[in-house]
Design an enzyme around this catalytic site. Structure first.
Site, PDB file in Angstrom:
ATOM      1  CG  ASP A   1      -2.184   0.798   1.051  1.00 17.99           C
ATOM      2  OD1 ASP A   1      -3.271   0.210   1.121  1.00 17.99           O
ATOM      3  OD2 ASP A   1      -2.095   2.028   0.807  1.00 17.99           O
TER       4      ASP A   1
ATOM      5  CG  ASN B   1      -8.362   7.007   0.759  1.00 14.17           C
ATOM      6  OD1 ASN B   1      -8.433   8.120   1.299  1.00 14.17           O
ATOM      7  ND2 ASN B   1      -9.419   6.245   0.570  1.00 14.17           N
TER       8      ASN B   1
ATOM      9  CE  LYS C   1     -13.036   4.503  -0.411  1.00 14.07           C
ATOM     10  NZ  LYS C   1     -13.567   3.719   0.678  1.00 14.07           N
TER      11      LYS C   1
ATOM     12  CB  SER D   1     -17.814  -1.196  -8.162  1.00 15.13           C
ATOM     13  OG  SER D   1     -18.856  -0.342  -7.759  1.00 15.13           O
TER      14      SER D   1
ATOM     15  CE1 TYR E   1     -13.694   3.342  -7.984  1.00 16.30           C
ATOM     16  CE2 TYR E   1     -16.062   3.253  -8.240  1.00 16.30           C
ATOM     17  CZ  TYR E   1     -14.904   2.749  -7.701  1.00 16.30           C
ATOM     18  OH  TYR E   1     -14.956   1.633  -6.898  1.00 16.30           O
TER      19      TYR E   1
ATOM     20  CE  LYS F   1     -13.054  -0.225  -8.792  1.00 15.03           C
ATOM     21  NZ  LYS F   1     -11.880  -0.893  -8.263  1.00 15.03           N
TER      22      LYS F   1
ATOM     23  CE1 TYR G   1     -15.275  -6.845  -3.573  1.00 13.76           C
ATOM     24  CE2 TYR G   1     -14.541  -4.606  -3.132  1.00 13.76           C
ATOM     25  CZ  TYR G   1     -14.264  -5.942  -3.328  1.00 13.76           C
ATOM     26  OH  TYR G   1     -12.962  -6.351  -3.250  1.00 13.76           O
ATOM     27  CG  PHE G   2     -24.371  -4.806  -4.789  1.00 16.83           C
ATOM     28  CD1 PHE G   2     -23.665  -5.858  -5.390  1.00 16.83           C
ATOM     29  CD2 PHE G   2     -25.403  -4.241  -5.506  1.00 16.83           C
ATOM     30  CE1 PHE G   2     -23.993  -6.328  -6.670  1.00 16.83           C
ATOM     31  CE2 PHE G   2     -25.750  -4.707  -6.776  1.00 16.83           C
ATOM     32  CZ  PHE G   2     -25.046  -5.747  -7.343  1.00 16.83           C
TER      33      PHE G   2
ATOM     34  NE  ARG H   1     -24.563  11.173  -4.316  1.00 20.96           N
ATOM     35  CZ  ARG H   1     -23.929  10.329  -3.491  1.00 20.96           C
ATOM     36  NH1 ARG H   1     -23.127  10.801  -2.540  1.00 20.96           N
ATOM     37  NH2 ARG H   1     -24.094   9.034  -3.604  1.00 20.96           N
TER      38      ARG H   1
END
Ligand code: NAD
Ligand code: WQD
Length: 336
Positions: free
Chosen positions: A29, A33, A82, A122, A147, A151, A175-176, A293
């Site tokens: 890493d 972040n 992300k 995602s 973004y 993916k 992933y949700f 949004r």
């Protein structure tokens, strides 16, 4: 096993689950972040020292050093930026980091004959779905952000590498909405600045760091007018990685490249989530209805039957316990 981005939110929880399942991990890493304290949290929970290398996975020669120093057959690739909104404002930052980092990992896995690649995808790849719940066969919609585009592109890169190279197999987990924290409250999500995601905004509002939560949109065509999502406990999500790795290393894959939805299969509205947070934690949240949004989809949740049957995995934790863990983590971070 190599865990890129293993100091991050999902990476730390997955390292714990992997170690508890008996796997050795090496974490890379660059702390773009995350913080070193996250690795300490994993060490505290597991009672093990974590092999850690502070390396930018975009730096292929530095990453090569990690491959030369460590034996592993499998990589879980979390390392990516992300923030959806930031990716619209700074697309190149996202294309550079998310694509370069993933292609470097794939290239070195091929070069050094390391076969198994697990990629963090995602639900964003589904965009606004035509039918719900979404299955892995549901069409991917054109990405609505750079973004999301990274993916989709990384999924395609992985698919093409698996088909082209004998020694490379891949799984993409879509992933949700991951939420919550480890029940120990020693690891959790550490958003920098104002959180974009709902649950960190809620916990920071409850902690008095944010004045008021805005619920984005109350006129959606849903029962209470707010958006529906599939919120999955991060510990359940971490366990899905262990199940996927077991499948890969156990030689149980049916295709060289496989995709699984990782969610609960249960839609939850923003209002239901807020009300549940208040009830389980015994507090009142300051919130108001606000305009929609830009870029939000109305509803998305997973059909998880493929992951249930093929991975033998199922999300087990209740929304109550997940939201209690989210608040426990926020209190730990803020010394409340
Ligand atoms: P995170 O930001 O907490 O973790 C990502 C980690 O990768 C961080 O520790 C960061 O420092 C590291 N990193 C980023 N670029 C790097 C680089 N070039 N070299 C080395 N390290 C680098 O994010 P997260 O929520 O844990 O997400 C992990 C993965 O899951 C990401 O790929 C993300 O896109 C994906 N994902 C997340 C969500 C979500 O809502 N959290 C949903 C779907 C998919
Ligand atoms: C959830 C719901 C908001 C904040 C994002 C990414 C997706 C994936 C997961 C990485 C929505 C509402 C939010 C707030 C609100 N990440 N909301 N007030 O947008 O479903 O998904 O994270 O892959 O790609 O797009 O998650 O947590 O931002 O929002 O009302 O202050 O909460 O409108 O309905 P989202 P989120």
């Amino acid at each position: 096993m190599l865990v890129s981005g293993g100091a991050g939110y999902i990476g730390t929880h997955t390292c714990v689950a992997l170690i508890e399942a008996g796997y050795d991990v090496v974490v890379v890493d660059n702390f773009s972040n995350s913080e070193a304290s996250a690795i300490k949290g994993v060490e505290q929970i597991t009672g093990r020292d974590i092999a850690f290398e502070q390396v930018d996975t975009c730096d292929i020669e530095a990453l090569r050093g990690v491959f030369l120093r460590h034996e592993f057959d499998t990589v879980i690739h979390f390392a990516a930026f992300k923030a959806v909104g930031e990716s619209v404002a700074e697309p190149l930052k996202y294309y550079m980091n998310n694509l370069t980092s993933f292609m470097n990992v794939c290239a070195l896995m091929k070069e050094y004959g390391r076969p198994n690649i697990l990629f963090s995808s995602s639900a964003t790849v589904y965009g606004e779905p035509d039918a719900l719940p979404v299955t892995e066969q549901s069409p991917r919609q054109p990405a609505t952000s750079p973004y999301g585009n990274t993916k989709q592109m990384c999924e395609d890169i992985l698919r093409d590498c698996c088909h082209a190279y004998d020694g490379v197999d891949g799984i993409a987990l879509r992933y949700f909405n991951p939420i919550g924290a480890h029940p120990s409250a020693l690891i959790g999500e550490l958003p920098r600045g104002v959180p974009n995601n709902l649950v960190p905004f809620i916990t920071q509002t409850a902690a008095g760091i944010r004045e008021c939560l805005s619920i984005f949109g109350s006129d959606y065509p849903t029962a209470d007018g707010t958006c529906l999502r599939d919120y999955i406990d991060v510990v359940d999500l971490a366990e899905a990685h262990v199940a996927a790795i077991n499948r890969m290393v156990g030689g149980k894959m049916e295709e060289k490249y496989e995709i699984f939805n990782i969610g609960t299969g249960r839609p939850v509205s923003v209002l239901e989530l807020v009300n549940t947070f208040e009830r389980v934690n015994g507090l009142k949240l300051n919130y108001k209805m606000a305009p929609r949004r830009t870029g939000d989809v109305c509803s998305v949740w997973a059909d998880t039957s493929l992951a249930n049957s093929e991975l033998g995995w199922k999300a087990r934790r209740s929304l109550d316990e997940t939201l209690a863990s989210a608040w426990a983590w926020e209190k730990h971070v803020r010394n409340i």
